[in-house]
Motif scaffolding. Structure first.
Motif, PDB file in Angstrom:
ATOM      1  N   SER A 171      -7.102 -15.018 -13.154  1.00 56.16           N
ATOM      2  CA  SER A 171      -8.335 -14.360 -12.718  1.00 56.16           C
ATOM      3  C   SER A 171      -9.227 -14.151 -13.928  1.00 56.16           C
ATOM      4  O   SER A 171      -9.078 -13.170 -14.651  1.00 56.16           O
ATOM      5  CB  SER A 171      -8.009 -13.023 -12.046  1.00 56.16           C
ATOM      6  OG  SER A 171      -7.195 -13.222 -10.926  1.00 56.16           O
ATOM      7  N   LEU A 179     -15.616 -10.318  -7.506  1.00 59.57           N
ATOM      8  CA  LEU A 179     -15.077  -9.098  -6.898  1.00 59.57           C
ATOM      9  C   LEU A 179     -15.986  -7.898  -7.122  1.00 59.57           C
ATOM     10  O   LEU A 179     -16.324  -7.167  -6.186  1.00 59.57           O
ATOM     11  CB  LEU A 179     -13.687  -8.811  -7.452  1.00 59.57           C
ATOM     12  CG  LEU A 179     -13.013  -7.523  -6.969  1.00 59.57           C
ATOM     13  CD1 LEU A 179     -12.793  -7.573  -5.467  1.00 59.57           C
ATOM     14  CD2 LEU A 179     -11.692  -7.303  -7.692  1.00 59.57           C
ATOM     15  N   SER A 232      -6.502   1.306  -2.094  1.00 55.73           N
ATOM     16  CA  SER A 232      -6.406  -0.001  -1.432  1.00 55.73           C
ATOM     17  C   SER A 232      -6.254  -1.118  -2.450  1.00 55.73           C
ATOM     18  O   SER A 232      -5.565  -2.115  -2.194  1.00 55.73           O
ATOM     19  CB  SER A 232      -7.638  -0.253  -0.561  1.00 55.73           C
ATOM     20  OG  SER A 232      -8.804  -0.446  -1.352  1.00 55.73           O
ATOM     21  N   ALA A 233      -6.897  -0.954  -3.602  1.00 59.04           N
ATOM     22  CA  ALA A 233      -6.808  -1.976  -4.647  1.00 59.04           C
ATOM     23  C   ALA A 233      -5.520  -1.852  -5.458  1.00 59.04           C
ATOM     24  O   ALA A 233      -4.971  -2.857  -5.927  1.00 59.04           O
ATOM     25  CB  ALA A 233      -8.012  -1.880  -5.574  1.00 59.04           C
ATOM     26  N   GLY A 237      -2.397  -3.952  -1.774  1.00 54.66           N
ATOM     27  CA  GLY A 237      -2.423  -5.402  -1.758  1.00 54.66           C
ATOM     28  C   GLY A 237      -3.713  -5.931  -1.158  1.00 54.66           C
ATOM     29  O   GLY A 237      -4.583  -5.169  -0.720  1.00 54.66           O
ATOM     30  N   SER A 238      -3.829  -7.231  -1.098  1.00 54.89           N
ATOM     31  CA  SER A 238      -5.094  -7.857  -0.678  1.00 54.89           C
ATOM     32  C   SER A 238      -5.447  -7.537   0.770  1.00 54.89           C
ATOM     33  O   SER A 238      -6.622  -7.349   1.109  1.00 54.89           O
ATOM     34  CB  SER A 238      -5.007  -9.374  -0.868  1.00 54.89           C
ATOM     35  OG  SER A 238      -3.932  -9.916  -0.113  1.00 54.89           O
ATOM     36  N   LYS A 239      -4.436  -7.470   1.662  1.00 55.05           N
ATOM     37  CA  LYS A 239      -4.721  -7.191   3.067  1.00 55.05           C
ATOM     38  C   LYS A 239      -5.316  -5.800   3.253  1.00 55.05           C
ATOM     39  O   LYS A 239      -6.322  -5.622   3.955  1.00 55.05           O
ATOM     40  CB  LYS A 239      -3.446  -7.329   3.895  1.00 55.05           C
ATOM     41  CG  LYS A 239      -3.676  -7.156   5.386  1.00 55.05           C
ATOM     42  CD  LYS A 239      -2.396  -7.384   6.177  1.00 55.05           C
ATOM     43  CE  LYS A 239      -2.642  -7.201   7.671  1.00 55.05           C
ATOM     44  NZ  LYS A 239      -1.395  -7.426   8.462  1.00 55.05           N
ATOM     45  N   PHE A 241      -6.792  -4.014   0.953  1.00 54.79           N
ATOM     46  CA  PHE A 241      -8.081  -3.985   0.273  1.00 54.79           C
ATOM     47  C   PHE A 241      -9.180  -4.539   1.173  1.00 54.79           C
ATOM     48  O   PHE A 241     -10.254  -3.933   1.324  1.00 54.79           O
ATOM     49  CB  PHE A 241      -8.000  -4.787  -1.020  1.00 54.79           C
ATOM     50  CG  PHE A 241      -9.318  -4.943  -1.720  1.00 54.79           C
ATOM     51  CD1 PHE A 241      -9.840  -3.919  -2.502  1.00 54.79           C
ATOM     52  CD2 PHE A 241     -10.050  -6.108  -1.590  1.00 54.79           C
ATOM     53  CE1 PHE A 241     -11.075  -4.058  -3.132  1.00 54.79           C
ATOM     54  CE2 PHE A 241     -11.275  -6.258  -2.212  1.00 54.79           C
ATOM     55  CZ  PHE A 241     -11.781  -5.236  -2.986  1.00 54.79           C
ATOM     56  N   LEU A 242      -8.930  -5.698   1.789  1.00 50.32           N
ATOM     57  CA  LEU A 242      -9.936  -6.320   2.647  1.00 50.32           C
ATOM     58  C   LEU A 242     -10.182  -5.483   3.901  1.00 50.32           C
ATOM     59  O   LEU A 242     -11.312  -5.409   4.398  1.00 50.32           O
ATOM     60  CB  LEU A 242      -9.499  -7.729   3.027  1.00 50.32           C
ATOM     61  CG  LEU A 242      -9.472  -8.744   1.875  1.00 50.32           C
ATOM     62  CD1 LEU A 242      -8.893 -10.077   2.337  1.00 50.32           C
ATOM     63  CD2 LEU A 242     -10.871  -8.946   1.301  1.00 50.32           C
ATOM     64  N   TYR A 245     -12.337  -2.637   2.820  1.00 49.19           N
ATOM     65  CA  TYR A 245     -13.652  -3.161   2.456  1.00 49.19           C
ATOM     66  C   TYR A 245     -14.500  -3.444   3.698  1.00 49.19           C
ATOM     67  O   TYR A 245     -15.641  -2.972   3.806  1.00 49.19           O
ATOM     68  CB  TYR A 245     -13.483  -4.439   1.633  1.00 49.19           C
ATOM     69  CG  TYR A 245     -14.792  -5.086   1.233  1.00 49.19           C
ATOM     70  CD1 TYR A 245     -15.545  -4.584   0.181  1.00 49.19           C
ATOM     71  CD2 TYR A 245     -15.276  -6.188   1.924  1.00 49.19           C
ATOM     72  CE1 TYR A 245     -16.748  -5.173  -0.181  1.00 49.19           C
ATOM     73  CE2 TYR A 245     -16.475  -6.779   1.577  1.00 49.19           C
ATOM     74  CZ  TYR A 245     -17.210  -6.272   0.519  1.00 49.19           C
ATOM     75  OH  TYR A 245     -18.396  -6.852   0.165  1.00 49.19           O
TER      76      TYR A 245
END
Length: 367
Positions: A171, A179, A232-233, A237-239, A241-242, A245
């Motif tokens: 990244s 991001l 969330s971040a 994890g990504s799920k 977080f999204l 969001y």
């Protein structure tokens, strides 16, 4: 005189300290890359808040000070306290746990308080500049934009120092920019705006309890949103977080934009309703009512003044328009105290002086 100078010195020293700290951690080249990348989202965010502030523009020096406060004072305060919280967390809970304590508890509480402190100062010391919700949103937004700008410099710089522009699974600065600069440049301003709305409500009420409760409620809302975002971040994890969001942050952002649009329309109605009475008092000319009752009319008037008589004439017309708006808001809240009457006299003096300057410059341009 000494207080503004002292404030500038403190801001400058904090800025130098942060620059030195960042270059020590990631290097000069990485900081330079961070500055370039951080400029893009901050320009968009600042432009958005300037758009919000078009009906009754706040003094440029106060907006610049709000940004500097967020970029330097608030940032260094948060850095010091969050680092201490992380160290204590590592000591009590074991290595690695301190960063979670800092992200989930310390950062939301301290960062929102540090950003909101400037709004509190304006609300307390410059109450004449605080007319309602839009003012609270603008001051909070500028403070948060400054904070996010400095924070992004470090995050973008660190990503560049560790991974360059990014390749494969790494990244790099491009991923960090996507991001923080594309998906979520509004998060820090959104958190701070909660308190800004609270201060705006407090500015419009005469109830003492509400003048305390409204800002505190806004602060708590900002802290909870900030904690939810960080958790969330950090933990989800990504799920997760999204989910946060798209289901919480984006709809809330849209809701705040809707509130801003409603408040701008309210400001326009207040000004339009006040203009006929200003004509009766001979503060403004009848021919100016249509020009002053819309942003498009005001903008066209300034452009015409600039085209025919120069930049100084356009600036005088802009000051005249701003004075009319300030008077409309002051009289909307009614003249209750000697301070209100003194403020009205000041605005009338500014209005008449600006009008005289515009007429003089127009006559000079015509000659």
């Amino acid at each position: 005189m000494l207080l503004p100078v002292g404030g500038l010195i403190v801001v400058a020293l904090c800025g130098l300290f942060l620059f030195g700290l960042a270059t020590t951690r990631v290097g000069v080249a990485a900081v330079a890359m961070g500055v370039v990348a951080a400029l893009v989202p901050v320009v968009v965010v600042v432009a958005g808040f300037l758009w919000v502030d078009r009906w009754e523009p706040e003094p440029a020096k106060l907006l610049l000070l709000a940004f500097a406060w967020g970029a330097c004072i608030a940032t260094i305060t948060a850095l010091a306290i969050n680092s201490g919280a992380e160290a204590v967390g590592d000591l009590l809970l074991g290595s690695g746990h301190g960063s979670k304590i800092s992200a989930l508890v310390s950062a939301p509480l301290v960062e929102e308080a540090a950003k909101d402190a400037f709004v509190l100062l304006i609300f307390w010391r410059r109450s004449a500049e605080f007319d309602g919700i839009v003012d609270g949103i603008v001051y909070a937004g500028f403070s948060a934009a400054g904070f996010a700008f400095t924070e992004n410099i470090y995050y973008f710089g660190r990503a560049f120092a560790e991974y360059g522009f990014g390749n494969g699974a790494n990244s790099g600065v491009l991923a960090a920019f996507f991001l923080r600069g594309v998906l979520s440049p509004f998060t820090h301003p959104l958190f701070a705006v909660m308190a800004g709305i609270g201060f705006g409500v407090a500015a419009r009420t005469q109830q003492r309890w509400l003048r305390v409760v409204a800002p505190l409620t806004g602060y708590v809302a900002g802290v909870l949103l900030h904690a939810l975002w960080n958790s969330s971040a950090t933990l989800g994890g990504s799920k997760a977080f999204l989910t946060v969001y798209f289901l919480i942050m984006v709809p809330l952002f849209v809701g705040v934009v809707y509130v801003i649009v409603l408040q701008r329309r309210r400001e326009q109605r207040i000004v339009a309703a006040a203009l006929p009475k200003m004509v009766e008092r001979r503060w403004i000319a009848p021919s100016e009512v249509d020009l002053l009752s819309s942003l498009s009319g005001r903008r066209a008037w300034r452009r015409q003044a600039r085209r025919e008589s120069g930049r100084d004439a356009a600036r005088a017309v802009g000051l005249y328009q701003a004075s009319v708006t300030e008077l409309a808001f002051l009289r909307r809240n009614r003249i209750r105290t000697d301070e209100d009457r003194h403020r009205q006299d000041e605005l009338l003096h500014t209005l008449k002086t600006a009008r005289a300057d515009a007429v003089r410059l127009a006559a000079g341009g015509a000659g």
